[in-house]
Design an enzyme around this catalytic site. Structure first.
Site, PDB file in Angstrom:
ATOM      1  N   SER A   1      57.202  -0.195  46.013  1.00 39.85           N
ATOM      2  CA  SER A   1      58.570   0.292  45.854  1.00 39.85           C
ATOM      3  C   SER A   1      58.589   1.809  45.902  1.00 39.85           C
ATOM      4  O   SER A   1      57.675   2.467  45.414  1.00 39.85           O
ATOM      5  CB  SER A   1      59.184  -0.159  44.536  1.00 39.85           C
ATOM      6  OG  SER A   1      60.513   0.361  44.444  1.00 39.85           O
TER       7      SER A   1
ATOM      8  N   LYS B   1      58.620  -7.638  41.983  1.00 42.22           N
ATOM      9  CA  LYS B   1      59.271  -6.722  42.928  1.00 42.22           C
ATOM     10  C   LYS B   1      60.641  -7.252  43.315  1.00 42.22           C
ATOM     11  O   LYS B   1      61.609  -6.491  43.470  1.00 42.22           O
ATOM     12  CB  LYS B   1      58.416  -6.559  44.189  1.00 42.22           C
ATOM     13  CG  LYS B   1      59.091  -5.748  45.320  1.00 42.22           C
ATOM     14  CD  LYS B   1      59.514  -4.367  44.899  1.00 42.22           C
ATOM     15  CE  LYS B   1      59.873  -3.408  45.997  1.00 42.22           C
ATOM     16  NZ  LYS B   1      60.912  -3.717  46.958  1.00 42.22           N
TER      17      LYS B   1
ATOM     18  N   HIS C   1      62.842  -6.366  40.625  1.00 48.23           N
ATOM     19  CA  HIS C   1      63.099  -4.912  40.747  1.00 48.23           C
ATOM     20  C   HIS C   1      64.249  -4.684  41.719  1.00 48.23           C
ATOM     21  O   HIS C   1      65.188  -3.935  41.446  1.00 48.23           O
ATOM     22  CB  HIS C   1      61.847  -4.199  41.256  1.00 48.23           C
ATOM     23  CG  HIS C   1      62.100  -2.819  41.806  1.00 48.23           C
ATOM     24  ND1 HIS C   1      62.573  -2.593  43.088  1.00 48.23           N
ATOM     25  CD2 HIS C   1      61.966  -1.611  41.238  1.00 48.23           C
ATOM     26  CE1 HIS C   1      62.740  -1.291  43.280  1.00 48.23           C
ATOM     27  NE2 HIS C   1      62.386  -0.679  42.184  1.00 48.23           N
ATOM     28  N   ASN C   2      64.212  -5.373  42.845  1.00 49.85           N
ATOM     29  CA  ASN C   2      65.260  -5.200  43.855  1.00 49.85           C
ATOM     30  C   ASN C   2      66.598  -5.749  43.397  1.00 49.85           C
ATOM     31  O   ASN C   2      67.647  -5.184  43.703  1.00 49.85           O
ATOM     32  CB  ASN C   2      64.835  -5.834  45.174  1.00 49.85           C
ATOM     33  CG  ASN C   2      63.885  -4.935  45.947  1.00 49.85           C
ATOM     34  OD1 ASN C   2      63.072  -4.218  45.353  1.00 49.85           O
ATOM     35  ND2 ASN C   2      63.991  -4.949  47.262  1.00 49.85           N
TER      36      ASN C   2
ATOM     37  N   GLU D   1      67.861  -3.168  41.286  1.00 46.71           N
ATOM     38  CA  GLU D   1      68.243  -2.072  42.194  1.00 46.71           C
ATOM     39  C   GLU D   1      69.633  -2.316  42.769  1.00 46.71           C
ATOM     40  O   GLU D   1      70.494  -1.429  42.785  1.00 46.71           O
ATOM     41  CB  GLU D   1      67.198  -1.992  43.312  1.00 46.71           C
ATOM     42  CG  GLU D   1      67.482  -1.038  44.449  1.00 46.71           C
ATOM     43  CD  GLU D   1      66.484  -1.250  45.580  1.00 46.71           C
ATOM     44  OE1 GLU D   1      65.267  -1.169  45.313  1.00 46.71           O
ATOM     45  OE2 GLU D   1      66.895  -1.517  46.722  1.00 46.71           O
TER      46      GLU D   1
ATOM     47  N   HIS E   1      79.032 -38.184  29.575  1.00 48.37           N
ATOM     48  CA  HIS E   1      77.780 -37.430  29.596  1.00 48.37           C
ATOM     49  C   HIS E   1      77.230 -37.139  28.208  1.00 48.37           C
ATOM     50  O   HIS E   1      76.202 -36.476  28.091  1.00 48.37           O
ATOM     51  CB  HIS E   1      77.995 -36.114  30.371  1.00 48.37           C
ATOM     52  CG  HIS E   1      78.255 -36.349  31.832  1.00 48.37           C
ATOM     53  ND1 HIS E   1      77.352 -36.935  32.680  1.00 48.37           N
ATOM     54  CD2 HIS E   1      79.350 -36.112  32.595  1.00 48.37           C
ATOM     55  CE1 HIS E   1      77.856 -37.025  33.898  1.00 48.37           C
ATOM     56  NE2 HIS E   1      79.078 -36.542  33.879  1.00 48.37           N
TER      57      HIS E   1
HETATM   58  C1  6PG Z   1      62.031  -0.338  47.487  1.00 50.82           C
HETATM   59  C2  6PG Z   1      63.288  -0.907  48.135  1.00 50.82           C
HETATM   60  C3  6PG Z   1      63.010  -1.610  49.446  1.00 50.82           C
HETATM   61  C4  6PG Z   1      64.248  -2.382  49.922  1.00 50.82           C
HETATM   62  C5  6PG Z   1      64.816  -1.780  51.162  1.00 50.82           C
HETATM   63  C6  6PG Z   1      65.972  -2.634  51.727  1.00 50.82           C
HETATM   64  O1  6PG Z   1      61.717  -0.778  46.373  1.00 50.82           O
HETATM   65  O2  6PG Z   1      61.434   0.548  48.114  1.00 50.82           O
HETATM   66  O3  6PG Z   1      63.784  -1.895  47.222  1.00 50.82           O
HETATM   67  O4  6PG Z   1      61.926  -2.498  49.249  1.00 50.82           O
HETATM   68  O5  6PG Z   1      63.905  -3.659  50.271  1.00 50.82           O
HETATM   69  O6  6PG Z   1      65.285  -0.521  50.789  1.00 50.82           O
HETATM   70  O7  6PG Z   1      66.730  -3.186  50.717  1.00 50.82           O
HETATM   71  P1  6PG Z   1      68.108  -3.962  51.016  1.00 50.82           P
HETATM   72  O8  6PG Z   1      68.340  -3.974  52.506  1.00 50.82           O
HETATM   73  O9  6PG Z   1      67.921  -5.364  50.504  1.00 50.82           O
HETATM   74  O10 6PG Z   1      69.151  -3.185  50.285  1.00 50.82           O
END
Ligand code: 6PG
Length: 513
Positions: A138, A210, A213-214, A217, A481
């Site tokens: 990341s 991860k 994490h996303n 994000e 149920h």
């Molecule tokens: C990271 C980001 C990266 C992400 C891309 C596209 O941790 O560096 O999360 O892995 O996958 O930036 O993300 P999206 O297209 O799903 O927004």
């Protein structure tokens, strides 16, 4: 181990945005790289870039035109890093390397955003050919170049060989302050501080972490975008003025990489004009899938994660641009009442508190999801350790992660961040302004799905008695149920014969085991 000095330490396949920057990061840290990509132009480009940046007298990166040549240029046992798109490309490369003669003690590290179940399957699928290991990365291209956050998982043996390399290239934080130790120049290395690379667990665990994490994000990004929308539409503020407010917020509780880059995006002008670039960007969001995977997993494991799901839905809603334009012409907009300067400042302060509280909820959801998934899949996750490696290098890096690290250091078995004393104190302190901000948005007709769903999540999670009692009655009425009772032993089931006159409550005998 073949130590021929002319052979390279590491093979690297996939020289896209992340791959080429990881190669240069590895080279800066003293590793020699044999690099390959199906597009030979990318191989030439990385050789050229390395020559520009290389201050040593020997080439750090050598190009390869085939998988066979790559293996021939590597020390034994081979260590090969993949940076290729998730899905079939990973298997195509693995099959090609098997055909090229990769051996049993060789290691392949998948650093893409692979779906974690694919990683579990691949470790099994290739175990007789080589060791399939994975490490999510990341931090985007700058993180890959100067220090990513790394989430390795798989064979503990493989990790003993990879660990020194991963800890060298990872982002670092000061052991005392927890603040990032930034690298910004080619050739620069940092040999001090805590590396943002820690072994996560068995195959798939790192890619799962991860993925979460996303998901966080996505939520973090959506919360910031909703704040922008509130200021832009609610107060009719210019992008530059909003950037000034975000810049102030970035000096306090909301200090984060995503807030920092949002300031940059909002300040940026279109080429040779005074038009804010953000006003020229089409409001249709893309998504590669990791946020969606997180939302799906939260539903599968039964972990409430509405803020993360709302962030995914927000991207989907944004994709229906023509529908939204048509609907905008059908529905009347709400009136935006003029505010005095003092009222505007209160609006802004309430909004600050609202996004801070929503952020706490998004992280609480993400960490509880990892906890429930770990229980389901038999992983032992170190949540303080995960929060620590997210303090630098990764996209969600923020001062805020120090507080999460501290929460899990206080209680490694914390069920949910909402139960941590520090976060409870913060949410109690700011919840009223959070409510006011959600009310402002609602009355103004401004969509803030991530911020408002976080409030609904918070209110539900802190409510001792929810209306699920009526829901159980509904389910028993139409589907028999059954339901439990608060005045009877837990687990005992009951049913009402709703169609009969008496409608007596019948205790259901549990099936003999
Ligand atoms: C990271 C980001 C990266 C992400 C891309 C596209 O941790 O560096 O999360 O892995 O996958 O930036 O993300 P999206 O297209 O799903 O927004």
């Amino acid at each position: 181990m073949n130590n021929d000095a002319t052979l390279c330490d590491i093979g690297f396949i996939g020289l896209g945005v992340m791959g080429k920057n990881l190669v240069l990061n590895l080279a800066d840290n003293g590793y020699s790289i044999a690099a390959f990509d199906l597009d030979n132009e990318k191989v030439n480009a990385i050789i050229k870039q390395d020559a520009l940046e290389n201050t040593t007298t020997t080439a750090r990166v050598v190009g390869c035109s085939s998988y066979t040549e790559l293996l021939a240029k590597l020390k034994n046992p081979h260590l090969i890093v993949l940076s290729v798109p998730a899905g079939s490309p990973v298997d195509q490369v693995c099959e090609s390397l098997i055909a090229a003669g990769i051996q049993g003690d060789d290691i392949i590290i998948d650093t893409g955003n692979s779906l974690w179940v694919d990683t579990v399957a691949r470790e099994k699928k290739y175990k007789n050919n080589f060791i399939f290991f994975s490490s999510a990365v990341s931090g985007g291209e700058v993180g890959a170049r100067f220090g990513p956050s790394l989430m390795p998982s798989g064979s503990p043996y493989a990790w003993t060989r990879i660990k020194p390399i991963w800890q060298a290239i990872a982002a670092k934080v000061d052991e005392n302050t927890g603040k990032p130790l930034e690298r910004t120049q080619p050739g620069e290395v940092i040999n001090t501080g805590e590396p943002c690379a820690t072994y996560i667990g068995p195959a798939g665990a790192g890619h799962y972490v991860k993925m979460v994490h996303n998901g966080i994000e996505y939520a973090d990004m959506q919360i910031i975008c909703e704040a922008y929308h509130m200021l832009r539409t609610g107060l009719n503020m210019s992008p530059e003025k909003i950037a000034d407010i975000f810049e102030q917020w970035n000096k306090g509780l909301l200090d984060s990489y995503l807030m920092e880059i949002s300031v940059e995006v909002l300040r940026h002008k279109a080429p040779s004009s005074e038009i804010p670039l953000v006003d020229l960007i089409l409001d249709k969001a893309g998504q590669k899938g990791t946020g969606l995977w997180t939302a799906m997993s939260s539903l599968e494991v039964g972990c409430p994660a509405p803020t993360i799901a709302q962030a995914v839905y927000a991207r989907s809603i944004s994709s229906f641009k023509s529908l939204r334009i048509e609907a905008a012409s059908i529905y009347t907009d709400t009136n935006k009442t003029d505010m005095s300067a003092e009222q505007q400042q209160t609006f802004i302060d309430n909004l600050h508190d609202a996004i801070y509280c929503a952020k706490i909820c998004a992280y609480a959801q993400g960490f509880q999801l990892m906890k429930l998934a770990a229980k389901e899949h038999g992983w032992t996750l170190d949540f303080a350790g995960i929060a620590k490696i997210w303090r630098a290098g990764c996209i969600i890096r923020a001062v805020f992660l120090q507080s999460i690290t501290a929460a899990y250091e206080r209680n490694e078995n914390l069920e949910n961040l909402l139960l941590d004393d520090f976060f409870a104190e913060q949410l109690n302190k700011y919840q009223q302004s959070w409510r006011q901000s959600v009310a402002n948005a609602t009355l103004m007709g401004i969509p803030i799905g991530a911020i408002s769903s976080s409030l609904a999540y918070f209110d539900a999670m802190r409510t001792a008695v929810l209306p699920a009692n009526l829901l159980q009655g509904q389910r028993d009425y139409f589907g028999a149920h059954t339901f439990e009772r608060i005045d009877k032993p837990q687990g005992k089931k009951y049913h009402v014969e709703w169609s009969s006159e008496q409608r007596e409550i019948i205790a259901i005998e549990s099936n003999p085991s």
